[in-house]
Design a protein around this motif. Sequence first.
Motif, PDB file in Angstrom:
ATOM      1  N   LEU A  56      66.047  70.474   4.910  1.00 19.78           N
ATOM      2  CA  LEU A  56      65.272  71.479   4.077  1.00 19.78           C
ATOM      3  C   LEU A  56      63.860  71.221   3.862  1.00 19.78           C
ATOM      4  N   ARG A  57      62.790  72.181   3.883  1.00 18.00           N
ATOM      5  CA  ARG A  57      61.673  72.000   3.662  1.00 18.00           C
ATOM      6  C   ARG A  57      61.219  73.001   2.303  1.00 18.00           C
ATOM      7  N   VAL A  58      60.364  72.301   1.633  1.00 14.14           N
ATOM      8  CA  VAL A  58      59.822  73.188   0.387  1.00 14.14           C
ATOM      9  C   VAL A  58      58.074  73.348   0.561  1.00 14.14           C
ATOM     10  N   THR A  59      57.725  74.477   0.370  1.00 19.93           N
ATOM     11  CA  THR A  59      56.301  74.781   0.471  1.00 19.93           C
ATOM     12  C   THR A  59      55.730  74.944  -0.891  1.00 19.93           C
ATOM     13  N   THR A  60      54.735  74.286  -1.152  1.00 22.57           N
ATOM     14  CA  THR A  60      53.846  74.553  -2.562  1.00 22.57           C
ATOM     15  C   THR A  60      52.496  74.248  -2.450  1.00 22.57           C
ATOM     16  N   LEU A 222      51.972  68.715  -7.596  1.00 23.42           N
ATOM     17  CA  LEU A 222      52.704  69.858  -6.988  1.00 23.42           C
ATOM     18  C   LEU A 222      53.662  70.447  -7.942  1.00 23.42           C
ATOM     19  N   PRO A 223      53.580  71.805  -8.099  1.00 25.34           N
ATOM     20  CA  PRO A 223      54.723  72.650  -8.798  1.00 25.34           C
ATOM     21  C   PRO A 223      55.743  72.781  -8.074  1.00 25.34           C
ATOM     22  N   LEU A 224      57.015  72.659  -8.788  1.00 24.89           N
ATOM     23  CA  LEU A 224      58.445  72.935  -8.063  1.00 24.89           C
ATOM     24  C   LEU A 224      59.315  73.732  -8.959  1.00 24.89           C
ATOM     25  N   THR A 225      59.966  74.589  -8.484  1.00 27.62           N
ATOM     26  CA  THR A 225      61.156  75.067  -9.297  1.00 27.62           C
ATOM     27  C   THR A 225      62.324  74.417  -9.163  1.00 27.62           C
ATOM     28  N   ASP A 226      63.347  74.686 -10.082  1.00 31.89           N
ATOM     29  CA  ASP A 226      64.540  73.902 -10.069  1.00 31.89           C
ATOM     30  C   ASP A 226      65.211  73.812  -8.592  1.00 31.89           C
ATOM     31  N   ASN A 227      65.136  74.977  -7.962  1.00 35.10           N
ATOM     32  CA  ASN A 227      65.826  74.988  -6.408  1.00 35.10           C
ATOM     33  C   ASN A 227      65.151  74.156  -5.687  1.00 35.10           C
ATOM     34  N   GLN A 228      63.773  74.112  -5.862  1.00 34.57           N
ATOM     35  CA  GLN A 228      63.256  73.190  -5.014  1.00 34.57           C
ATOM     36  C   GLN A 228      63.427  71.815  -5.166  1.00 34.57           C
ATOM     37  N   LEU A 229      63.398  71.408  -6.226  1.00 33.51           N
ATOM     38  CA  LEU A 229      63.486  69.829  -6.596  1.00 33.51           C
ATOM     39  C   LEU A 229      65.073  69.634  -6.056  1.00 33.51           C
ATOM     40  N   GLN A 230      66.040  70.466  -6.205  1.00 36.51           N
ATOM     41  CA  GLN A 230      67.331  70.059  -6.007  1.00 36.51           C
ATOM     42  C   GLN A 230      67.197  69.948  -4.121  1.00 36.51           C
ATOM     43  N   ARG A 278      57.606  76.940 -16.893  1.00 39.57           N
ATOM     44  CA  ARG A 278      59.025  76.369 -16.767  1.00 39.57           C
ATOM     45  C   ARG A 278      59.452  75.780 -15.245  1.00 39.57           C
ATOM     46  N   LEU A 279      58.012  74.940 -14.816  1.00 44.95           N
ATOM     47  CA  LEU A 279      58.170  74.409 -13.406  1.00 44.95           C
ATOM     48  C   LEU A 279      58.187  72.872 -13.681  1.00 44.95           C
ATOM     49  N   ILE A 280      58.636  72.154 -12.755  1.00 37.32           N
ATOM     50  CA  ILE A 280      58.427  70.663 -12.587  1.00 37.32           C
ATOM     51  C   ILE A 280      57.636  70.209 -11.872  1.00 37.32           C
ATOM     52  N   TYR A 281      56.693  69.408 -12.138  1.00 37.02           N
ATOM     53  CA  TYR A 281      55.483  68.860 -11.430  1.00 37.02           C
ATOM     54  C   TYR A 281      55.859  67.461 -10.834  1.00 37.02           C
ATOM     55  N   ALA A 282      55.702  67.456  -9.502  1.00 37.97           N
ATOM     56  CA  ALA A 282      55.821  66.256  -8.617  1.00 37.97           C
ATOM     57  C   ALA A 282      54.425  65.822  -8.312  1.00 37.97           C
ATOM     58  N   VAL A 283      54.308  64.492  -7.981  1.00 35.10           N
ATOM     59  CA  VAL A 283      52.912  63.834  -7.763  1.00 35.10           C
ATOM     60  C   VAL A 283      53.139  63.245  -6.554  1.00 35.10           C
ATOM     61  N   ALA A 284      52.468  63.732  -5.481  1.00 34.67           N
ATOM     62  CA  ALA A 284      52.304  63.039  -3.918  1.00 34.67           C
ATOM     63  C   ALA A 284      50.965  62.212  -4.158  1.00 34.67           C
ATOM     64  N   GLU A 285      51.309  61.310  -3.226  1.00 33.22           N
ATOM     65  CA  GLU A 285      49.907  60.313  -3.022  1.00 33.22           C
ATOM     66  C   GLU A 285      49.536  60.022  -1.539  1.00 33.22           C
ATOM     67  N   VAL A 286      48.309  60.159  -1.248  1.00 37.55           N
ATOM     68  CA  VAL A 286      47.738  59.780  -0.010  1.00 37.55           C
ATOM     69  C   VAL A 286      46.929  58.612   0.006  1.00 37.55           C
ATOM     70  N   ALA A 287      47.387  57.643   0.770  1.00 39.97           N
ATOM     71  CA  ALA A 287      46.335  56.281   0.692  1.00 39.97           C
ATOM     72  C   ALA A 287      45.239  56.425   1.718  1.00 39.97           C
ATOM     73  N   VAL A 306      44.842  72.340  -1.668  1.00 41.76           N
ATOM     74  CA  VAL A 306      45.673  72.152  -0.341  1.00 41.76           C
ATOM     75  C   VAL A 306      46.959  72.677  -0.340  1.00 41.76           C
ATOM     76  N   ASN A 307      47.650  73.194   0.637  1.00 42.21           N
ATOM     77  CA  ASN A 307      49.179  73.461   0.689  1.00 42.21           C
ATOM     78  C   ASN A 307      49.828  72.431   1.284  1.00 42.21           C
ATOM     79  N   ALA A 308      51.204  72.499   0.553  1.00 44.56           N
ATOM     80  CA  ALA A 308      52.082  71.077   0.875  1.00 44.56           C
ATOM     81  C   ALA A 308      53.297  71.547   1.310  1.00 44.56           C
ATOM     82  N   GLU A 309      53.689  70.736   2.214  1.00 46.63           N
ATOM     83  CA  GLU A 309      55.133  71.219   2.946  1.00 46.63           C
ATOM     84  C   GLU A 309      55.946  69.686   2.690  1.00 46.63           C
ATOM     85  N   ALA A 310      56.831  69.560   1.942  1.00 42.79           N
ATOM     86  CA  ALA A 310      57.752  68.469   1.758  1.00 42.79           C
ATOM     87  C   ALA A 310      59.157  68.601   2.296  1.00 42.79           C
ATOM     88  N   ALA A 311      59.692  67.685   2.980  1.00 43.28           N
ATOM     89  CA  ALA A 311      61.036  67.621   3.607  1.00 43.28           C
ATOM     90  C   ALA A 311      61.905  66.833   2.800  1.00 43.28           C
TER      91      ALA A 311
END
Length: 391
Positions: A56-60, A222-230, A278-287, A306-311
């Motif tokens: 599954l992939r999530v876009t945010t 990155l803002p995520l919904t409950d379903n996206q976090l799941q 009512r969103l949960i925020y995830a933090v992505a890092e780029v080295a 930026v647009n983000a796509e997480a797998a």
Amino acid sequence: MKKKILNVMAPVLVIAASFGAVQWMSAAKPEPEKKEEEQRLISLVTSEARAEPVQLRVTTQGEVRAHTEIDLTPQVSGRITAIADRFAEGAGFEAGETLIQIDDADYQLEVAQAKARVAQAEVLLLQAQAAAAIKRQQWLNLNPNKEPTPLQVNKPQVLEAEANLRAAKAALTDAKMDLARTKIHLPYRGRVVSREVGVGQYVTAGTSLGRVFATDRVEIRLPLTDNQLQELGLPLGFVAGDNNPGPEVKLSALVGNHEQQWSGRIVRTQATIDQQTRLIYAVAEVADPYGKGASDGVPLAVGLFVNAEAASTAERNAVVVPREALRSADKVYVVDADNRLNIRTVEVLSTSENRVVIAAGVADGERVVTSTIANPVEGMEVQPITQLARR
């Protein structure tokens, strides 16, 4: 009289005879054949739904932020004697590079004075130790079997001299630190956001010299919904570690009319839910976003949106259909074995530009409609046109 009656009746008789002849001819004409109109079926393009293991992939979306951004301030006061060329807005600097030099004449003098005080304290300590040794020997000569008290052998004077030496050495260390602080540098590579001082300006400790940020890594919130976090398999309060480095994230943005892409990972999630969104925020890092982490030489600049796509890190079984098959967020049109239209409500796991991943509502091998249909009616007969599903 008869002639008059005949003249009046003659036209009437002619008209009546003509009408009768027309009726007789109409009745004798054979009836036209009736043709039944055949019902024209609506042609619909269909694609086969496929069950397969999917990741599954999530876009945010999110904004790039510096991991470390500070106001650069001095720890000592003095007049600025030099500013490095790299300490300019937008310029980059290396770790340990001197960015600003403060006049150090007074601090060199303090170091010299501190060294003199250390030397003086060392002499006083040697004198106190010598005097204590003489007194101890004199006491033992007069009282060979009796231990003297500390005061009788100048022990307090020796301790005082030792304390004075330690204080002098500490003052020397402090003077050397102040001298070193006249050269302002940072322990990391970075970029300058703004510069607020010039050569010749007198600054005091705590004065803002400018603003800088580190370029060793950047963060994207990155803002995520409950379903996206799941879908990503992440709990609240997640922190990446050796056992779970976090999902990979593909970042993209238009830079100069060209789409650029960068790679990163989600390293943590917030332990709370935003009360307003009512969103949960995830933090992505780029080295190293301005070096090895750049895309074709284009850095992942701070402030870029930026647009983000997480797998997700695990695969699951689901049904995949083309993106065009999804209607009104949770509806899919299915053509059954009798070529009848079924309107299904489905459970969507994720969507992308080309496909939809469905958890329930459509089975493997069923034909889903991908073309447009004006007025769909449950059970209506249609003419399917098969098309291979796109991956």
